[in-house]
Design an enzyme around this catalytic site. Sequence first.
Site, PDB file in Angstrom:
ATOM      1  N   HIS A 173      32.816  -9.282   1.128  1.00  0.00           N
ATOM      2  CA  HIS A 173      31.845  -9.475   0.039  1.00  0.00           C
ATOM      3  C   HIS A 173      31.275  -8.135  -0.435  1.00  0.00           C
ATOM      4  O   HIS A 173      31.201  -7.852  -1.629  1.00  0.00           O
ATOM      5  CB  HIS A 173      30.726 -10.404   0.535  1.00  0.00           C
ATOM      6  CG  HIS A 173      29.743 -10.770  -0.531  1.00  0.00           C
ATOM      7  ND1 HIS A 173      28.588 -11.448  -0.279  1.00  0.00           N
ATOM      8  CD2 HIS A 173      29.745 -10.530  -1.866  1.00  0.00           C
ATOM      9  CE1 HIS A 173      27.927 -11.636  -1.406  1.00  0.00           C
ATOM     10  NE2 HIS A 173      28.592 -11.075  -2.376  1.00  0.00           N
ATOM     11  N   ASP A 195      19.814 -10.890   1.738  1.00  0.00           N
ATOM     12  CA  ASP A 195      18.907 -11.987   1.388  1.00  0.00           C
ATOM     13  C   ASP A 195      17.934 -12.326   2.515  1.00  0.00           C
ATOM     14  O   ASP A 195      17.461 -13.452   2.607  1.00  0.00           O
ATOM     15  CB  ASP A 195      19.720 -13.232   0.998  1.00  0.00           C
ATOM     16  CG  ASP A 195      20.504 -13.777   2.186  1.00  0.00           C
ATOM     17  OD1 ASP A 195      20.520 -13.111   3.248  1.00  0.00           O
ATOM     18  OD2 ASP A 195      21.091 -14.856   2.058  1.00  0.00           O
ATOM     19  N   ASP A 196      17.634 -11.348   3.360  1.00  0.00           N
ATOM     20  CA  ASP A 196      16.668 -11.619   4.431  1.00  0.00           C
ATOM     21  C   ASP A 196      15.627 -10.519   4.515  1.00  0.00           C
ATOM     22  O   ASP A 196      15.067 -10.259   5.558  1.00  0.00           O
ATOM     23  CB  ASP A 196      17.392 -11.745   5.772  1.00  0.00           C
ATOM     24  CG  ASP A 196      18.119 -10.465   6.148  1.00  0.00           C
ATOM     25  OD1 ASP A 196      18.274  -9.587   5.275  1.00  0.00           O
ATOM     26  OD2 ASP A 196      18.528 -10.340   7.313  1.00  0.00           O
ATOM     27  N   ASP A 275      28.873  -1.633   8.991  1.00  0.00           N
ATOM     28  CA  ASP A 275      27.773  -0.678   9.233  1.00  0.00           C
ATOM     29  C   ASP A 275      28.095   0.271  10.385  1.00  0.00           C
ATOM     30  O   ASP A 275      27.810   1.473  10.305  1.00  0.00           O
ATOM     31  CB  ASP A 275      26.412  -1.368   9.395  1.00  0.00           C
ATOM     32  CG  ASP A 275      26.456  -2.584  10.311  1.00  0.00           C
ATOM     33  OD1 ASP A 275      27.560  -2.957  10.761  1.00  0.00           O
ATOM     34  OD2 ASP A 275      25.388  -3.146  10.589  1.00  0.00           O
TER      35      ASP A 275
END
Length: 431
Positions: A173, A195-196, A275
């Site tokens: 994504h 989204d957190d 990451d």
Amino acid sequence: MRKKQVLLLKVGVVVWICILCVLFIHKPTTPSSSQKSQDLSNQLDKLEDELNGQSEFYNGLLDKLRIIQQHEESNNGDADGSLHQEGPVLPVLLIACNRESAVRRSLDLLLKYRPSQERFPIIVSQDCGHRPTREAIESYGDKVTLIQQPDLSEIEVPLKEKKFKGYFLISRHYKWALNQIFQKFNYEVVIIVEDDLDVAPDFFEYFLATYPILRADPTLWCVSAWNDNGKPELVDVKNGTNLLYRTDFFPGLGWMMTKDLWKELGPKWPRSYWDDWVRAPEQRADRACIRPEVSRTRTFGKKGVSNGLFYEKHLKQIHLSNIYTPFTKLNLTYLIKDQYDLAFQRSVQASQVVSIGDVKAGRLNKSISYRLIYHTKDNFKKITKSLGLMDDFRAGVPRTGYKGVITFFHRGLRLHLSPGNNWNGYNPSWS
Ligand SMILES: *[C@@H]1O[C@H](CO)[C@@H](O)[C@H](O)[C@H]1NC(C)=O
Ligand SMILES: *[C@@H]1O[C@H](CO)[C@@H](O)[C@H](O)[C@H]1NC(C)=O
Ligand SMILES: *[C@@H]1O[C@H](CO)[C@@H](O)[C@H](O)[C@H]1NC(C)=O
């Protein structure tokens, strides 16, 4: 009011032309008189010239009115206090999947603090094809732009890593969404959030102010809003909100990167665990990020992919700054490598060496800074555990570390947890 005047003028011109046409074309003429026909033809030519002249006159007038109108609109902008009309555009990319309430919480706060829609367009990229989440995003109308990751096919995951499938999907994504930002939308830079995340009131101001520094210094490759050691008992919550640092550890969690960096990383983007891949020496290549003393983001929890215990013990406790710092009014050139390194090393060297016992005893004078020294990995772990600092490494780099040094604030004391003076780089075997 100006719009009305422009409209009236336009109507006036049209009416004027109609009247002239009616008057001249329908003027009764004697048929079959070639002389009169010639006269009429001459008159029509004259009329055409006149109309052209008048049309130029009115067009000139219209242009002037438009200029006045534009001028007034931009002046109104200033009067409203909406500065930020000029300058770089820093788009925010929000990575979303299937959590509608989380997306709403993230978007509500971003929109609450966003100073300008033009300067900070928000692009929500949704994977997973989850309809309620898509509808939640669409309910924000044109305040945000929704893009949808089109490849919802099953993703290939090695058998041993089946339970980490989420990391593979996230990586796919990211790659798609970042290509959209830089190739389709053609932006120069991006601020990435998931989204957190809750953001601080000066979240946009922080990135706006650090953007020129990121551009100017090739030894920087990101600006992050996150402090991995940002618990309230480890930062100067009251007086440290304007403090920024360089770090060798890529923090993520609300971070900015340039198109140039994406050109470098995009083609070799990994299939999973992006990451930690970014933190590997091959990618980092000795570059640093800017991070704040007091976090400008806070994560409110991940379902699924992330480790729940890690969230409870660390992530959840990071203090979100609630004081607005006017970063764009501050001189941040001290973050550029040459200046920063000199001042940083001087400050560490000048700090008084103490033991963990001295710090715990609480008798140290708060007006100077102190240095705790570690030599081995066990040393390091013992001290970090006893103070509540993060004790893990990625490619040998501890969280928030810069040149091996962890700078923090504890019980009113400014402290550097630092290697000895003979330090010669991170040891990738430390984990
Ligand atoms: C607050 O921080 C500034 C540096 O940002 C420092 O000069 C000053 O001494 C600090 N004040 C207190 C009370 O710690
Ligand atoms: C910003 O600070 C640096 C020192 O860190 C100084 O050399 C420079 O002149 C300052 N710039 C402005 C505009 O004050
Ligand atoms: C702390 O240090 C400052 C300057 O070094 C000194 O003026 C002050 O008296 C000291 N305070 C204590 C409690 O020792």
